[in-house]
Design a protein around this motif. Structure first.
Motif, mmCIF file in Angstrom:
data_model
loop_
_atom_site.group_PDB
_atom_site.id
_atom_site.type_symbol
_atom_site.label_atom_id
_atom_site.label_comp_id
_atom_site.label_asym_id
_atom_site.label_seq_id
_atom_site.Cartn_x
_atom_site.Cartn_y
_atom_site.Cartn_z
ATOM 1 N N LYS A 1 1.150 -1.075 -0.103
ATOM 2 C CA LYS A 1 0.010 0.333 -0.013
ATOM 3 C C LYS A 1 0.827 1.446 0.285
ATOM 4 O O LYS A 1 1.689 1.202 0.631
ATOM 5 N N HIS A 2 -0.189 2.070 -0.222
ATOM 6 C CA HIS A 2 0.887 3.377 -0.871
ATOM 7 C C HIS A 2 -0.103 4.815 -0.039
ATOM 8 O O HIS A 2 -1.173 4.745 0.058
ATOM 9 N N CYS A 3 0.632 5.759 0.166
ATOM 10 C CA CYS A 3 -0.422 6.501 1.074
ATOM 11 C C CYS A 3 1.008 8.217 1.192
ATOM 12 O O CYS A 3 1.976 8.119 1.051
ATOM 13 N N GLU A 4 0.108 8.818 -0.234
ATOM 14 C CA GLU A 4 1.033 10.049 -0.086
ATOM 15 C C GLU A 4 0.866 11.180 1.076
ATOM 16 O O GLU A 4 0.090 11.111 1.246
ATOM 17 N N LYS A 5 2.214 11.827 0.728
ATOM 18 C CA LYS A 5 2.170 12.509 2.070
ATOM 19 C C LYS A 5 1.720 14.444 1.462
ATOM 20 O O LYS A 5 1.524 14.492 -0.160
ATOM 21 N N PRO A 6 0.791 14.798 1.859
ATOM 22 C CA PRO A 6 1.158 15.003 3.572
ATOM 23 C C PRO A 6 0.235 13.981 3.793
ATOM 24 O O PRO A 6 -1.136 13.182 3.220
ATOM 25 N N LEU A 7 0.006 12.821 5.052
ATOM 26 C CA LEU A 7 -0.794 12.154 5.474
ATOM 27 C C LEU A 7 -0.863 12.648 7.129
ATOM 28 O O LEU A 7 -0.420 13.174 7.519
ATOM 29 N N GLU A 8 -1.701 11.341 7.747
ATOM 30 C CA GLU A 8 -1.880 11.321 8.444
ATOM 31 C C GLU A 8 -1.982 10.264 9.315
ATOM 32 O O GLU A 8 -2.040 9.276 9.060
ATOM 33 N N ALA A 9 -1.496 9.550 10.724
ATOM 34 C CA ALA A 9 -1.165 8.193 10.928
ATOM 35 C C ALA A 9 -2.032 7.753 11.014
ATOM 36 O O ALA A 9 -2.563 6.072 10.884
ATOM 37 N N ALA A 10 -3.426 8.057 11.234
ATOM 38 C CA ALA A 10 -5.116 7.749 10.797
ATOM 39 C C ALA A 10 -4.855 6.851 9.943
ATOM 40 O O ALA A 10 -5.142 5.862 9.664
ATOM 41 N N GLN A 11 -5.030 7.707 8.960
ATOM 42 C CA GLN A 11 -4.919 7.182 7.820
ATOM 43 C C GLN A 11 -3.922 6.185 7.583
ATOM 44 O O GLN A 11 -3.565 5.358 6.630
ATOM 45 N N VAL A 12 -2.703 6.060 7.709
ATOM 46 C CA VAL A 12 -1.536 5.243 7.800
ATOM 47 C C VAL A 12 -1.879 4.081 7.841
ATOM 48 O O VAL A 12 -2.109 2.352 7.771
ATOM 49 N N ALA A 13 -2.171 4.257 9.593
ATOM 50 C CA ALA A 13 -3.189 2.505 10.295
ATOM 51 C C ALA A 13 -3.424 2.206 9.698
ATOM 52 O O ALA A 13 -3.705 0.675 9.595
ATOM 53 N N LYS A 14 -4.548 2.867 8.510
ATOM 54 C CA LYS A 14 -6.008 1.573 8.427
ATOM 55 C C LYS A 14 -5.458 1.324 7.616
ATOM 56 O O LYS A 14 -5.678 -0.272 6.779
ATOM 57 N N ALA A 15 -4.744 2.396 6.808
ATOM 58 C CA ALA A 15 -3.921 1.309 5.356
ATOM 59 C C ALA A 15 -3.068 0.210 5.619
ATOM 60 O O ALA A 15 -2.894 -1.004 5.170
ATOM 61 N N LEU A 16 -2.235 0.375 7.099
ATOM 62 C CA LEU A 16 -1.780 -1.005 6.831
ATOM 63 C C LEU A 16 -1.822 -1.844 7.919
ATOM 64 O O LEU A 16 -2.099 -2.942 7.776
ATOM 65 N N PHE A 17 -3.427 -1.803 8.934
ATOM 66 C CA PHE A 17 -3.430 -2.776 9.649
ATOM 67 C C PHE A 17 -5.550 -4.003 9.110
ATOM 68 O O PHE A 17 -5.798 -4.075 9.818
ATOM 69 N N ALA A 18 -5.743 -2.996 8.016
ATOM 70 C CA ALA A 18 -6.660 -3.071 6.855
ATOM 71 C C ALA A 18 -7.351 -4.356 6.342
ATOM 72 O O ALA A 18 -6.064 -4.764 6.191
#
Length: 121
Positions: free
Chosen positions: A104-121
């Motif tokens: 998964k790829h999260c573009e900056k700027p980002l929020e930890a909640a967005q990253v956590a969702k991508a990581l653990f969903a």
């Protein structure tokens, strides 16, 4: 506030980011939502040393470019251990090598909640 039944509360997340302010914000946001944060670390060799020294890592957030060095050796080490990770970067997904097509790829700027969702969903 997290509860004892929150699955994120017992997670250990490695943050590999060379921008001090982004790394600090991400650590603060992750810790507020429960996970223990490993790092943040700003360099590939530091990340590899931390991975080698840490028996349990549940997930990781990787900036692609760390002080002009690409993070791919860290990604490879995490993949070898079966640790899920996301790329958190300003780069477009097309720049990332094909071998990471499933990451998964999260573009900056980002929020930890967005990253956590991508990581653990």
């Amino acid at each position: 506030m997290t509860s004892a039944t929150d699955p994120l509360a017992s997670c250990r997340v490695l943050v590999v980011e060379d921008d001090y302010f982004l790394a600090t914000d991400m650590r603060r946001e992750f810790e507020a939502s429960g996970p223990e944060v490993l790092g943040p670390v700003p360099r590939v060799e530091e990340a590899l040393a931390l991975i080698a020294a840490t028996p349990r890592i549940d997930g990781a957030v990787l900036d692609v470019n760390l002080q002009e060095e690409m993070v791919y050796p860290v990604a490879d080490a995490l993949q070898a251990r079966g640790v899920p990770f996301v790329f958190a970067t300003g780069y477009e997904k097309t720049v990332i090598p094909d071998r990471y097509a499933g990451v998964k790829h999260c573009e900056k700027p980002l929020e930890a909640a967005q990253v956590a969702k991508a990581l653990f969903a």
